[in-house]
Design a protein around this motif. Structure first.
Motif: not given
Length: 88
Positions: A22-24, A26-27
């Motif tokens: 999954r793409y986060d 917040s990073k």
């Protein structure tokens, strides 16, 4: 003296690799634009410091963006890609 192949070993942006599914958001961090990186590779080629450049651990989107930037800037595209795929 020159380098035959200079590999850009990691994308200069957040990319979920090595098992992340999954793409986060917040990073995400500030990163160098594809065009800036391609222009730098073109400058190194013109200066005779490298002959070619390639990509490593890059996504399909990133590969496409590098090739598109190279076309737009009149710079040779990357000639290799080295990713973490295994047949085992």
């Amino acid at each position: 003296d020159y380098i035959d192949l200079l590999q850009i070993h990691w994308p200069d942006r957040y990319v979920p690799l090595f098992g992340a599914n999954r793409y986060d958001a917040s990073k995400e961090t500030e990163s160098s634009p594809f065009s800036e990186q391609v222009r730098a590779m073109g400058d190194l080629i013109k200066a005779g410091k490298i002959r070619h450049y390639g990509l490593s651990n890059e996504t399909p989107y990133g590969t496409m963006a590098f090739v598109q930037a190279a076309k737009e800037l009149g710079v040779p595209p990357p000639i290799s890609i080295q990713n973490s795929y295994s047949l085992l």
